[in-house]
Write an enzyme that holds these catalytic residues in place. Structure first.
Site, PDB file in Angstrom:
ATOM      1  N   LEU A  19       0.853  -1.181   0.000  1.00 26.33           N
ATOM      2  CA  LEU A  19       0.000   0.000   0.000  1.00 26.33           C
ATOM      3  C   LEU A  19       0.891   1.233   0.000  1.00 26.33           C
ATOM      4  CD1 LEU A  19      -2.739  -0.870   2.674  1.00 26.33           C
ATOM      5  CD2 LEU A  19      -3.144  -0.463   0.242  1.00 26.33           C
ATOM      6  N   ASP A  20       0.506   2.263  -0.748  1.00 28.26           N
ATOM      7  CA  ASP A  20       1.254   3.519  -0.742  1.00 28.26           C
ATOM      8  C   ASP A  20       1.256   4.096   0.672  1.00 28.26           C
ATOM      9  OD1 ASP A  20       1.638   3.357  -3.475  1.00 28.26           O
ATOM     10  OD2 ASP A  20      -0.142   4.548  -3.949  1.00 28.26           O
ATOM     11  N   PRO A  21       2.241   4.929   1.011  1.00 24.17           N
ATOM     12  CA  PRO A  21       2.255   5.556   2.342  1.00 24.17           C
ATOM     13  C   PRO A  21       0.950   6.288   2.656  1.00 24.17           C
ATOM     14  CG  PRO A  21       4.376   5.872   1.280  1.00 24.17           C
ATOM     15  CD  PRO A  21       3.476   5.239   0.251  1.00 24.17           C
TER      16      PRO A  21
END
Length: 332
Positions: A74-76
């Site tokens: 997951l992206d930050p």
């Protein structure tokens, strides 16, 4: 409370954690590994004795003998379901890359960024005042079903061994067009029209003219019609925030939520980017149980250091009990 029944220790398993927005997926995995490496739940007693007292040297963190991984980054910016595999469970993580996933995301109109989300820099602004809920709902059908999707140029996908974002940042012409990928959007729904009743704002970072030129050079090799010129009639203010709306979608593996938001905003004659993104389901791992076979994720903060000290009458710490209550045993 009945005693928990476990197979012989140590165990291999899968479980889901609720990743918070902010940290990278890898940092979440590393933090979990730092805790589980000292647990009898996952490590043979003899190995725990051998590694007892070992300390990190320099910047290296001792990771013991626990094999751990995650089933889809997951992206930050994003929060939600992050599937963790331990031991033999890591062998099953690849299956979560292609499974069905569900997301809830918020789009802010009037501005697009290089990364297609609020972590990036502003590339272009566009009018938003003319966009109504009905206009967005009228275009959703274009992005539902079996579709061809072009991944964003600011992504880690590689072309000739180089990540796409390197071409974009350095103004290097792409060797060839980014190949569209076949994805399936099982469902796409506008679940809430926020209008201007929200606290979101455009990013503060802006691309310099030089950076815009580099990006344009990279994109023009595959799209001669690209235009990064600002079109917004006026900059937003606290008194007049650009419209925002919330989408809920169920998609196949490999689907870029950021691209759906970006392309949908274009389709209604504006620009847009992601300001919130939650993965609510990945396979059978969920934030909220809907079906009997669903596995509900555990909060990431149970792995905090203070939860790894005190033990109950059975010798389990708080985080170990949480994992035991949420894990899916993997035997092969």
């Amino acid at each position: 409370m009945p005693k928990i029944s476990l197979p012989p220790l140590p165990v291999s398993c899968l479980f889901g954690v609720r990743k918070p927005s902010g940290p990278t997926s890898m940092s979440v995995v590393n933090d979990i590994q730092a805790v589980v490496q000292n647990s009898k739940l996952f490590v043979e007693a003899s190995k725990l004795e051998q590694t007892a007292g070992k300390k990190s040297k320099g910047r290296k963190r001792f990771k013991g003998n626990v094999k751990i991984g995650q089933g889809g980054t997951l992206d930050p910016l994003a929060d939600g379901v992050l599937v963790i595999g331990i031991g033999k469970g890591t062998k099953q993580l690849s299956s979560f890359l292609d499974c069905t996933k569900e997301y809830i995301t918020t789009c802010l109109l009037g501005c697009e960024t290089d990364s297609y989300d609020s972590e990036g820099a502003i590339v272009r602004t566009a009018p938003w005042k003319h966009i109504a809920r009905e206009a967005v709902e009228g275009k959703i059908g274009q992005f539902t079903g079996h579709i061809q999707q072009v991944p964003p140029i600011f992504s880690a996908l590689k072309m000739d061994g180089k990540p796409l974002y390197e071409y974009a940042r350095k103004g290097i012409p792409l060797p060839r067009p980014i190949e569209p990928r076949a994805v399936t959007v099982h469902s796409l729904e506008l679940v809430e029209w926020l209008g201007s009743d929200h606290s979101f704002s455009w990013p503060s970072k802006k691309m310099s003219d030089e950076e815009k030129l580099s990006l344009k050079k990279a994109i023009q090799t595959v799209d001669q019609n690209v235009d990064l010129k600002d079109e917004a009639e006026s900059a937003p203010s606290d008194l007049e925030r650009p419209s925002a709306f919330v989408l809920k979608m169920k998609v196949s593996g490999g689907t870029y939520v950021r691209s759906i938001v970006h392309d949908l905003a274009h389709a209604v004659g504006s620009a847009g980017h992601v300001v919130t993104l939650t993965r609510s389901r990945q396979g059978k791992f969920v934030l909220d149980q809907e079906e009997e076979e669903d596995h509900v994720c555990m909060p990431f903060d149970v792995f905090a250091a203070e939860n790894s000290k005190e033990v109950d009458e059975d010798g389990w710490t708080r985080w170990e009990k949480e994992v035991i209550n949420h894990l899916q045993i993997v035997s092969t």
